[in-house]
Write a protein that holds these residues in place. Structure first.
Motif, PDB file in Angstrom:
ATOM      1  N   TRP A 228      43.325  20.323  85.158  1.00 22.40           N
ATOM      2  CA  TRP A 228      41.692  19.578  85.336  1.00 22.40           C
ATOM      3  C   TRP A 228      41.658  19.249  86.669  1.00 22.40           C
ATOM      4  CZ3 TRP A 228      41.314  14.462  86.831  1.00 22.40           C
ATOM      5  CH2 TRP A 228      40.118  13.939  86.684  1.00 22.40           C
ATOM      6  N   GLU A 229      42.777  19.116  87.196  1.00 23.60           N
ATOM      7  CA  GLU A 229      42.713  18.590  88.829  1.00 23.60           C
ATOM      8  C   GLU A 229      42.227  19.656  89.752  1.00 23.60           C
ATOM      9  OE1 GLU A 229      46.190  16.567  89.779  1.00 23.60           O
ATOM     10  OE2 GLU A 229      45.675  14.780  88.933  1.00 23.60           O
ATOM     11  N   ASN A 230      42.685  20.925  89.365  1.00 22.51           N
ATOM     12  CA  ASN A 230      42.373  22.258  90.344  1.00 22.51           C
ATOM     13  C   ASN A 230      41.291  23.096  89.813  1.00 22.51           C
ATOM     14  OD1 ASN A 230      43.511  23.908  88.436  1.00 22.51           O
ATOM     15  ND2 ASN A 230      45.440  23.594  89.324  1.00 22.51           N
ATOM     16  N   GLY A 231      40.580  22.241  88.579  1.00 19.83           N
ATOM     17  CA  GLY A 231      39.440  22.909  88.144  1.00 19.83           C
ATOM     18  C   GLY A 231      39.470  24.157  87.266  1.00 19.83           C
ATOM     19  N   THR A 232      40.838  24.502  86.655  1.00 20.66           N
ATOM     20  CA  THR A 232      41.213  25.882  85.858  1.00 20.66           C
ATOM     21  C   THR A 232      41.212  25.506  84.592  1.00 20.66           C
ATOM     22  OG1 THR A 232      43.550  25.596  86.237  1.00 20.66           O
ATOM     23  CG2 THR A 232      42.217  26.960  88.114  1.00 20.66           C
ATOM     24  N   GLU A 233      40.882  24.218  84.121  1.00 19.37           N
ATOM     25  CA  GLU A 233      41.077  23.919  82.744  1.00 19.37           C
ATOM     26  C   GLU A 233      39.841  24.736  81.991  1.00 19.37           C
ATOM     27  OE1 GLU A 233      37.711  21.515  83.499  1.00 19.37           O
ATOM     28  OE2 GLU A 233      39.292  22.260  84.667  1.00 19.37           O
ATOM     29  N   ASP A 234      40.360  24.897  80.569  1.00 13.54           N
ATOM     30  CA  ASP A 234      39.452  25.476  79.556  1.00 13.54           C
ATOM     31  C   ASP A 234      39.420  24.839  78.235  1.00 13.54           C
ATOM     32  OD1 ASP A 234      37.541  27.352  78.346  1.00 13.54           O
ATOM     33  OD2 ASP A 234      38.658  29.044  78.592  1.00 13.54           O
ATOM     34  N   ILE A 235      38.964  23.471  78.499  1.00 12.82           N
ATOM     35  CA  ILE A 235      38.898  22.451  77.364  1.00 12.82           C
ATOM     36  C   ILE A 235      38.011  23.392  75.951  1.00 12.82           C
ATOM     37  CG2 ILE A 235      38.224  20.304  76.384  1.00 12.82           C
ATOM     38  CD1 ILE A 235      38.895  19.479  79.424  1.00 12.82           C
ATOM     39  N   ARG A 236      36.895  23.784  76.578  1.00  5.25           N
ATOM     40  CA  ARG A 236      36.016  24.416  75.524  1.00  5.25           C
ATOM     41  C   ARG A 236      36.578  25.353  74.572  1.00  5.25           C
ATOM     42  NH1 ARG A 236      30.075  25.655  77.526  1.00  5.25           N
ATOM     43  NH2 ARG A 236      30.329  23.252  77.705  1.00  5.25           N
TER      44      ARG A 236
END
Length: 312
Positions: A228-236
């Motif tokens: 989440w902090e580095n922008g690579t999350e994929d919650i969707r």
């Protein structure tokens, strides 16, 4: 509500018999009344846990909880208020066959009746109000539901007190107790699938649940705080998979990630994003929010959201 309030929990237990809805009523020996199964919270219990335990103790039937159907409040002597939380709860044929109920000093009998008969037989107006709330769910066609649960990890060693990688911060002793405390409440909602951030504090939070269920969590970086902090999350992707599966599941993640999980649940189900979604993502350590969805048509929107916090 007063400081001397007595808290209790119960359920509107239902089943389908030849496609006809039947409601479970109990006849109490001491009070000579007809009511819904319910009982007081035991020390250390959370409300959902109490509801499942009381239903089983009074009727012999093991249930899992569905949608909340209201809270009744009434006064006891001397000037003590009783606050009772209720859920809808389906009794499966298997659970009914396994029931060990026999008439006893507390419950003289149980019976399955139609909604109409239940209204006429219940002894107390507060019970009828709860039944009416349940009936509205039936009218809306959302009797069959499944929960997706957003769980915040338990208390971990603070960043300032940890020299290693953030993802490797372990739970504190208090966090271990919190992780153990939420097992029974999560099981009350029928959780069978576990998804966890790959951070150690999340994996340790779901470990007691894994052990109790005899199941292994699906561990993923897609809902981790690092991602989440580095922008690579994929919650969707994670949320979409769970909605499509239509099975009771818990997603264990982090405070900053939870708003995204709740927002994606709203988006995946066509639900208007309101303040209640934001409130559901504001959780204390080991707190969790239960999002109830229609099992037949999850795209019809979130039916309800409820939040629970351990008292540890």
């Amino acid at each position: 509500m007063t400081d001397t309030a007595v808290f209790a929990a119960g359920a509107v237990v239902w089943r389908l018999v030849e496609d006809k809805l039947r409601i479970l009523l109990i006849h109490r020996t001491k009070y000579r009344d007809v009511t819904l199964p319910k009982g007081k919270v035991d020390p250390g219990e959370m409300l959902a846990q109490t509801a499942v335990r009381e239903v089983r103790e009074e009727t012999g039937i093991k249930v899992t909880l569905g949608v909340p159907v209201g809270v009744s409040r009434y006064w006891m002597r001397p000037k003590r208020q009783k606050v009772v939380h209720y859920w809808a709860a389906e009794a499966t044929d298997e659970a009914i066959r396994a029931s060990s109920f026999v008439p006893n000093g507390e419950i003289s009998g149980v019976e399955w009746v139609s909604l109409k008969k239940a209204r006429s037989r219940l002894s107390y107006p507060v019970d009828v109000e709860i039944l009416d709330n349940f009936a509205r769910l039936v009218d809306d066609g959302v009797l069959h539901t499944f929960p997706l649960i957003a769980l915040r990890h338990a208390k971990a060693v603070g960043r300032d007190d940890w020299d290693g990688a953030d993802a490797e911060r372990p739970l504190t002793d208090r966090g271990q107790r919190q992780a153990a405390a939420v097992v029974a409440p999560l099981r009350a909602f029928g959780v069978r699938r576990i998804v966890s951030s790959d951070a150690l504090r999340c994996r340790q939070t779901v470990a007691p649940l894994e052990k109790k269920l005899g199941r292994t969590a699906r561990v993923t970086a897609k809902i981790s705080q690092d991602a989440w902090e580095n922008g690579t999350e994929d919650i969707r992707a994670v949320v979409g998979r769970r909605v499509r599966a239509r099975k009771a599941a818990v997603l264990c993640s982090h405070g900053p990630v939870l708003p995204g999980i709740l927002s994606e649940l709203a988006l995946a189900t066509g639900t208007m994003h309101g303040s209640y979604v934001d409130s559901a993502s504001s959780l204390g350590m080991a707190g969790f929010s239960v999002v109830h969805l229609s099992a037949t048509n999850p795209g019809s929107g979130i039916i309800s959201i409820e939040t629970h916090e351990p008292k540890i």
